[in-house]
Design a protein around this motif. Structure first.
Motif, PDB file in Angstrom:
ATOM      1  N   MET A 199      -0.412  -7.928   6.810  1.00 25.23           N
ATOM      2  CA  MET A 199      -1.222  -7.147   6.697  1.00 25.23           C
ATOM      3  C   MET A 199      -1.048  -6.047   5.922  1.00 25.23           C
ATOM      4  SD  MET A 199      -3.483  -8.792   8.908  1.00 25.23           S
ATOM      5  CE  MET A 199      -4.712  -7.407   8.410  1.00 25.23           C
ATOM      6  N   VAL A 200      -1.959  -5.804   4.882  1.00 23.24           N
ATOM      7  CA  VAL A 200      -2.046  -4.767   4.078  1.00 23.24           C
ATOM      8  C   VAL A 200      -1.962  -3.344   5.135  1.00 23.24           C
ATOM      9  CG1 VAL A 200      -3.027  -3.517   2.013  1.00 23.24           C
ATOM     10  CG2 VAL A 200      -2.871  -6.222   2.143  1.00 23.24           C
ATOM     11  N   ASP A 201      -1.096  -2.532   4.595  1.00 31.09           N
ATOM     12  CA  ASP A 201      -1.138  -1.116   5.221  1.00 31.09           C
ATOM     13  C   ASP A 201      -2.231  -0.075   4.609  1.00 31.09           C
ATOM     14  OD1 ASP A 201      -0.684   1.363   6.340  1.00 31.09           O
ATOM     15  OD2 ASP A 201       1.620   1.145   6.256  1.00 31.09           O
ATOM     16  N   ALA A 202      -3.270  -0.160   5.078  1.00 31.51           N
ATOM     17  CA  ALA A 202      -4.581   0.619   4.566  1.00 31.51           C
ATOM     18  C   ALA A 202      -4.034   2.037   4.735  1.00 31.51           C
ATOM     19  CB  ALA A 202      -5.889   0.393   5.086  1.00 31.51           C
ATOM     20  N   HIS A 203      -3.275   2.680   5.400  1.00 36.40           N
ATOM     21  CA  HIS A 203      -2.981   4.136   5.465  1.00 36.40           C
ATOM     22  C   HIS A 203      -2.150   4.574   4.458  1.00 36.40           C
ATOM     23  CE1 HIS A 203      -3.962   2.686   9.622  1.00 36.40           C
ATOM     24  NE2 HIS A 203      -4.554   3.781   9.663  1.00 36.40           N
ATOM     25  N   VAL A 204      -1.508   3.738   3.530  1.00 34.49           N
ATOM     26  CA  VAL A 204      -0.773   4.197   2.534  1.00 34.49           C
ATOM     27  C   VAL A 204      -1.763   3.974   1.114  1.00 34.49           C
ATOM     28  CG1 VAL A 204       1.345   3.509   0.948  1.00 34.49           C
ATOM     29  CG2 VAL A 204       1.275   3.129   3.488  1.00 34.49           C
ATOM     30  N   SER A 205      -1.854   5.147   0.512  1.00 34.36           N
ATOM     31  CA  SER A 205      -2.573   5.205  -0.529  1.00 34.36           C
ATOM     32  C   SER A 205      -1.884   4.940  -1.966  1.00 34.36           C
ATOM     33  CB  SER A 205      -3.291   6.488  -0.638  1.00 34.36           C
ATOM     34  OG  SER A 205      -2.152   7.385  -0.809  1.00 34.36           O
ATOM     35  N   PRO A 206      -2.362   4.727  -3.244  1.00 34.84           N
ATOM     36  CA  PRO A 206      -1.676   4.537  -4.350  1.00 34.84           C
ATOM     37  C   PRO A 206      -0.894   5.792  -4.585  1.00 34.84           C
ATOM     38  CG  PRO A 206      -3.943   3.878  -4.460  1.00 34.84           C
ATOM     39  CD  PRO A 206      -3.850   4.385  -3.110  1.00 34.84           C
ATOM     40  N   SER A 207      -1.420   7.191  -4.235  1.00 32.05           N
ATOM     41  CA  SER A 207      -0.383   8.180  -4.745  1.00 32.05           C
ATOM     42  C   SER A 207       0.572   8.251  -3.647  1.00 32.05           C
ATOM     43  CB  SER A 207      -1.364   9.459  -4.284  1.00 32.05           C
ATOM     44  OG  SER A 207      -1.879   9.403  -3.206  1.00 32.05           O
ATOM     45  N   ALA A 210       3.053   5.999  -5.235  1.00 26.10           N
ATOM     46  CA  ALA A 210       3.724   6.604  -6.441  1.00 26.10           C
ATOM     47  C   ALA A 210       4.872   7.548  -6.035  1.00 26.10           C
ATOM     48  CB  ALA A 210       2.687   7.195  -7.234  1.00 26.10           C
ATOM     49  N   GLN A 211       4.483   8.475  -5.057  1.00 22.13           N
ATOM     50  CA  GLN A 211       5.401   9.479  -4.636  1.00 22.13           C
ATOM     51  C   GLN A 211       6.482   8.927  -3.548  1.00 22.13           C
ATOM     52  OE1 GLN A 211       3.300  12.697  -3.070  1.00 22.13           O
ATOM     53  NE2 GLN A 211       1.605  12.722  -4.799  1.00 22.13           N
ATOM     54  N   GLY A 212       6.693   7.580  -3.329  1.00 18.82           N
ATOM     55  CA  GLY A 212       7.539   7.178  -2.397  1.00 18.82           C
ATOM     56  C   GLY A 212       7.467   7.412  -0.939  1.00 18.82           C
ATOM     57  N   ARG A 213       6.133   7.940  -0.488  1.00 16.23           N
ATOM     58  CA  ARG A 213       6.201   8.206   0.940  1.00 16.23           C
ATOM     59  C   ARG A 213       5.704   6.918   1.565  1.00 16.23           C
ATOM     60  NH1 ARG A 213       3.066  12.808  -1.418  1.00 16.23           N
ATOM     61  NH2 ARG A 213       1.147  11.699  -0.586  1.00 16.23           N
ATOM     62  N   ILE A 214       6.681   6.172   1.918  1.00 16.51           N
ATOM     63  CA  ILE A 214       6.375   4.874   2.530  1.00 16.51           C
ATOM     64  C   ILE A 214       7.109   4.783   3.876  1.00 16.51           C
ATOM     65  CG2 ILE A 214       6.797   2.277   2.288  1.00 16.51           C
ATOM     66  CD1 ILE A 214       5.229   3.600   0.143  1.00 16.51           C
ATOM     67  N   PRO A 215       6.161   4.215   4.948  1.00 16.02           N
ATOM     68  CA  PRO A 215       6.625   4.190   6.579  1.00 16.02           C
ATOM     69  C   PRO A 215       7.830   3.213   6.575  1.00 16.02           C
ATOM     70  CG  PRO A 215       4.276   4.321   6.334  1.00 16.02           C
ATOM     71  CD  PRO A 215       4.778   4.290   5.050  1.00 16.02           C
ATOM     72  N   THR A 218       6.936  -0.593   6.550  1.00 11.35           N
ATOM     73  CA  THR A 218       6.261  -0.912   5.392  1.00 11.35           C
ATOM     74  C   THR A 218       6.903  -1.153   4.016  1.00 11.35           C
ATOM     75  OG1 THR A 218       4.083   0.433   6.563  1.00 11.35           O
ATOM     76  CG2 THR A 218       4.034  -0.180   3.976  1.00 11.35           C
ATOM     77  N   GLN A 219       6.549  -2.196   3.240  1.00 14.18           N
ATOM     78  CA  GLN A 219       7.264  -2.219   2.082  1.00 14.18           C
ATOM     79  C   GLN A 219       6.213  -2.143   1.156  1.00 14.18           C
ATOM     80  OE1 GLN A 219       9.298  -6.039   1.692  1.00 14.18           O
ATOM     81  NE2 GLN A 219       7.758  -7.109   3.233  1.00 14.18           N
ATOM     82  N   VAL A 220       6.644  -2.009  -0.189  1.00  9.41           N
ATOM     83  CA  VAL A 220       5.812  -1.991  -1.470  1.00  9.41           C
ATOM     84  C   VAL A 220       6.231  -3.099  -2.220  1.00  9.41           C
ATOM     85  CG1 VAL A 220       5.062  -0.777  -3.462  1.00  9.41           C
ATOM     86  CG2 VAL A 220       5.324   0.391  -1.242  1.00  9.41           C
ATOM     87  N   LEU A 221       5.068  -4.024  -2.603  1.00  7.86           N
ATOM     88  CA  LEU A 221       5.449  -5.375  -3.574  1.00  7.86           C
ATOM     89  C   LEU A 221       4.232  -5.300  -4.632  1.00  7.86           C
ATOM     90  CD1 LEU A 221       6.231  -8.192  -0.916  1.00  7.86           C
ATOM     91  CD2 LEU A 221       8.036  -6.667  -2.180  1.00  7.86           C
ATOM     92  N   PRO A 222       4.969  -5.836  -5.778  1.00  8.21           N
ATOM     93  CA  PRO A 222       3.991  -5.959  -6.909  1.00  8.21           C
ATOM     94  C   PRO A 222       2.904  -6.774  -6.585  1.00  8.21           C
ATOM     95  CG  PRO A 222       5.828  -7.262  -7.405  1.00  8.21           C
ATOM     96  CD  PRO A 222       6.176  -6.399  -5.981  1.00  8.21           C
ATOM     97  N   LEU A 223       1.827  -6.604  -7.126  1.00 11.96           N
ATOM     98  CA  LEU A 223       0.376  -7.369  -6.941  1.00 11.96           C
ATOM     99  C   LEU A 223       0.424  -8.534  -8.046  1.00 11.96           C
ATOM    100  CD1 LEU A 223      -2.046  -8.370  -5.292  1.00 11.96           C
ATOM    101  CD2 LEU A 223      -3.387  -6.766  -6.402  1.00 11.96           C
ATOM    102  N   ASN A 230       1.943  -2.523 -13.288  1.00  6.38           N
ATOM    103  CA  ASN A 230       2.580  -1.838 -12.163  1.00  6.38           C
ATOM    104  C   ASN A 230       1.653  -1.428 -10.934  1.00  6.38           C
ATOM    105  OD1 ASN A 230       5.006  -1.720 -13.787  1.00  6.38           O
ATOM    106  ND2 ASN A 230       4.116   0.366 -14.720  1.00  6.38           N
ATOM    107  N   HIS A 231       0.761  -2.503 -10.723  1.00 10.30           N
ATOM    108  CA  HIS A 231      -0.070  -2.376  -9.672  1.00 10.30           C
ATOM    109  C   HIS A 231       0.580  -2.968  -8.409  1.00 10.30           C
ATOM    110  CE1 HIS A 231      -4.299  -3.336  -7.426  1.00 10.30           C
ATOM    111  NE2 HIS A 231      -3.562  -2.160  -7.125  1.00 10.30           N
ATOM    112  N   LYS A 232       0.655  -1.956  -7.401  1.00  7.49           N
ATOM    113  CA  LYS A 232       1.479  -2.560  -6.346  1.00  7.49           C
ATOM    114  C   LYS A 232       0.730  -2.165  -5.006  1.00  7.49           C
ATOM    115  CE  LYS A 232       5.990  -1.591  -8.425  1.00  7.49           C
ATOM    116  NZ  LYS A 232       7.207  -0.456  -8.289  1.00  7.49           N
ATOM    117  N   LEU A 233       1.050  -2.884  -3.913  1.00  7.72           N
ATOM    118  CA  LEU A 233       0.380  -2.906  -2.712  1.00  7.72           C
ATOM    119  C   LEU A 233       1.502  -2.579  -1.618  1.00  7.72           C
ATOM    120  CD1 LEU A 233      -2.314  -5.343  -2.373  1.00  7.72           C
ATOM    121  CD2 LEU A 233      -2.724  -2.912  -2.532  1.00  7.72           C
TER     122      LEU A 233
END
Length: 515
Positions: A199-207, A210-215, A218-223, A230-233
């Motif tokens: 599932m995509v974490d909708a609570h994490v915005s692109p900003s 970019a600032q590394g505020r990741i729960p 949750t993990q960030v992967l490239p789309l 550098n588009h990531k989700l």
């Protein structure tokens, strides 16, 4: 009756050997009902590609410890147990427990996750690890699974007669006769093809990304399916479904675009229906090898246990992805350590040289044994040719792969055939010198030589068996051809040669034999 069986074996062997002994252009003239399997040519004779692959077991163990760390984190939070400094490496997970009263509960929780773990507790620090023996056992399983997945992927590409075997502790040898351009094979093998659904974490915005505020969950992967660099989700770490639940995958078209359709097994279909039913309106990410292929929004519950993966696919890339999903994911990445390509011209040269040397050797043997033993030498020469035919028939039935060492095994077995006949003829000559009759000399010659022939062939068969059991690659090929040749040699020397001599005795009725 015995003579009929001998003739039946020789006739059947001749028919089975035809496809392997005739030129390729002539094989087409053999009726289909009479055309059997043929011998496969090895890499050194046919040409092809050679790849030596190394299984990255270190990455595998690091991933397993990472999964263990995530499981431990979730269990500790559910149990409201305080901890700090939770981390992992390739062999262990380490954490500090804030209250010593919780250590027993932590140990039980770790063993519930993985009962094979070895636990070490010192001043509130818990280290969960796998023993060296367990790591060795798991590594063997990873290598075995990798070989099976490689075989499935290679078979899917249509490559015939691949030779896949383990070398050393963590390497796999792959030989593909007839494959002159291994780039497609390398591309297929270079992908782990680990498919997961998150599932995509909708609570994490692109900003936030970019600032590394990741729960932590949750993990960030490239789309991958994006025109923006550098588009990531951000997606949930926990996968809801995995590729090992798939039963089939194939490339197809949807709305004029190449897509990959897939089907889950019963458990996967139920889980897929449950996930889509409970998350309508939310984005669902399809992840392949740590890249998000697509992240569509769930429009409705999908109850059929099947779906499609969209993306910027060409029909070739869609077919390749479907192939990888059907074959399954590799447990660990593969790295190419060595690569060689043998051209077909070099293989043809080897075949021509092998044929020439074999023909010249057989001709020399026939001339020598005929000059030394006269008519009996001619009979031995016929038995030698029958032995060669039966050997080719045996290799054809087994669909063995013939290599240059295999040709050496054939030459050695032919030498053993001649040696057996020489033993028989020399024993017959000894009986003649003693004054025995023709029939008695021949009977005693075969009888007295029998034990020596059996001893020699069994000794050579034992050596061939050890070569096949302990060796690999060309050494196994040498052992196979030598074993079949020795068995055929026993048959022709003890039965076929005897049959020809007794037919001659019945027709010619000689009064005496000359030494």
């Amino acid at each position: 009756m015995e003579n009929l069986i001998i003739l039946f074996v020789v006739l059947g062997g001749s028919i089975l050997a035809l496809p392997s002994m005739l030129p390729v252009s002539a094989v087409g003239y053999i009726p289909s009902w009479l055309r059997g399997p043929s011998i496969n040519l090895g890499l050194d004779l046919r040409g092809g590609s050679y790849l030596l692959l190394e299984v990255d077991t270190g990455t595998y163990f690091n991933e397993q410890m990472s999964f263990l760390e995530d499981s431990v984190r979730q269990n500790l939070r559910k149990s409201h147990i305080g901890y700090k400094n939770l981390k992992h490496n390739a062999s262990s997970v380490t954490l500090d427990i804030l209250r010593t009263d919780d250590i027993d509960a932590v140990k039980k929780g770790l063993l519930d996750v993985n009962s094979q773990l070895t636990l070490d507790v010192n001043n509130g620090t818990v280290v969960a690890s796998l023993s060296p023996a367990q790591q060795t056992q798991i590594a063997k399983q990873v290598i075995g699974q990798s070989i099976e997945i490689i075989r499935r992927r290679i078979d899917e590409t249509g490559t015939k007669e691949p030779d896949i075997q383990q070398q050393g502790e963590n390497r796999i040898l792959l030989q593909m006769p007839g494959v002159e351009n291994p780039e497609q094979i390398k591309s297929i093998l270079g992908k782990t093809a680990k498919l997961t659904f998150h599932m995509v974490d909708a609570h994490v915005s692109p900003s936030d990304i970019a600032q590394g505020r990741i729960p932590l969950d949750t993990q960030v992967l490239p789309l991958e399916d994006s025109h923006r660099e550098n588009h990531k989700l951000a997606i949930k770490r926990q996968s809801l479904l995995s590729g090992d639940m798939l039963t089939n995958a194939s490339s197809t078209y949807s709305q004029g675009q190449a897509v990959v359709s897939f089907t889950f097994n019963q458990a996967g279909a139920q889980k897929f229906a449950e996930v889509t039913r409970e998350n309508i309106g939310k984005a669902f990410a399809v992840v392949l090898d740590d890249k998000i292929i697509t992240a569509p929004v769930i429009q409705s519950a999908i109850l059929g246990g099947s779906g499609i993966i969209t993306g910027n696919f060409t029909i070739e890339s869609a077919e390749e992805l479907a192939l990888l999903l059907r074959a399954g994911a590799l447990p660990a990445p593969l790295h190419i350590v060595e690569e060689r390509t043998v051209g077909p011209s070099l293989g043809n040269d080897s075949i021509a040289a092998g044929k020439f040397s074999a023909i010249v050797g057989v001709c020399f043997i026939i001339v020598f044994i005929s000059c030394l033993y006269g008519l009996f030498g001619i009979i031995a020469s016929i038995a030698l040719l029958v032995n060669l035919i039966l050997l080719m028939a045996g290799l054809s039935v087994l669909q063995a792969t013939l290599t240059l060492p295999g040709i050496a095994g054939i030459a050695l077995s032919l030498g053993m055939t001649v040696d057996a006949n020489v033993l028989i003829f020399e024993r017959i000559k000894e009986e003649i010198r003693k004054g025995s009759s023709v029939i008695a000399s021949i009977d005693r010659g075969f009888k007295h030589a029998f034990g020596t022939i059996i001893d020699a062939h069994l000794t050579a068969l034992l050596a061939a068996f050890l070569l096949f059991t302990l060796g690999n690659g060309p050494i196994k090929g040498f052992g196979v051809t030598l074993s079949i040749g020795l068995i055929c040699s026993l048959f022709t020397a003890i039965t076929f040669t005897r049959l020809l001599i007794y037919v001659w005795l019945k027709l010619a009725k000689p009064k005496h034999l000359t030494c």
